[in-house]
Motif scaffolding. Structure first.
Motif, PDB file in Angstrom:
ATOM      1  N   THR A 157       0.750  -1.307   0.135  1.00 15.86           N
ATOM      2  CA  THR A 157       0.090   0.379   0.130  1.00 15.86           C
ATOM      3  C   THR A 157       0.817   1.236  -0.025  1.00 15.86           C
ATOM      4  O   THR A 157       2.265   1.581   0.429  1.00 15.86           O
ATOM      5  N   THR A 158       0.121   2.404   0.183  1.00 18.42           N
ATOM      6  CA  THR A 158       1.191   3.564  -0.459  1.00 18.42           C
ATOM      7  C   THR A 158       1.785   4.081   0.908  1.00 18.42           C
ATOM      8  O   THR A 158       2.482   4.261   1.416  1.00 18.42           O
ATOM      9  N   THR A 206       5.560   4.589   2.293  1.00 17.87           N
ATOM     10  CA  THR A 206       6.091   5.180   2.985  1.00 17.87           C
ATOM     11  C   THR A 206       6.752   5.357   4.082  1.00 17.87           C
ATOM     12  O   THR A 206       7.839   5.545   4.179  1.00 17.87           O
ATOM     13  N   LYS A 225       9.276   3.733  -3.564  1.00 15.65           N
ATOM     14  CA  LYS A 225       8.687   4.059  -4.537  1.00 15.65           C
ATOM     15  C   LYS A 225       8.581   2.685  -5.761  1.00 15.65           C
ATOM     16  O   LYS A 225       9.512   1.923  -5.856  1.00 15.65           O
TER      17      LYS A 225
END
Length: 74
Positions: free
Chosen positions: A18-19, A23, A28
């Motif tokens: 997931t993002t 993070t 990325k």
């Protein structure tokens, strides 16, 4: 704790990051991730190559111990 599912894509099993996970890893899309098994059998996911980190730390020790010689050679 973040939960994710394993799903089948072709002949592979994939886990979606997931993002929030990206993070936390400071990673990325397109980055290489490293998985290491810990002493307790867990898997650790890292955005840095742990082998490279160990090698760089060892090189730093050698360079510090031989600073005068290395400067003379330079």
């Amino acid at each position: 704790m973040i939960e994710t599912k394993i799903r089948k894509v072709g002949n592979s099993a994939v886990m979606t990051l997931t993002t929030e996970m990206l993070t936390l890893l400071d990673a990325k899309e397109g980055d290489t991730l490293y998985v290491v098994r810990t002493d307790d059998g867990a898997l650790k996911l890292m955005a840095e190559d742990p082998g490279l980190k160990v090698a760089l730390e060892a090189a730093d020790v050698v360079m510090n111990e031989n600073r005068d010689l290395l400067q003379a050679l330079a």
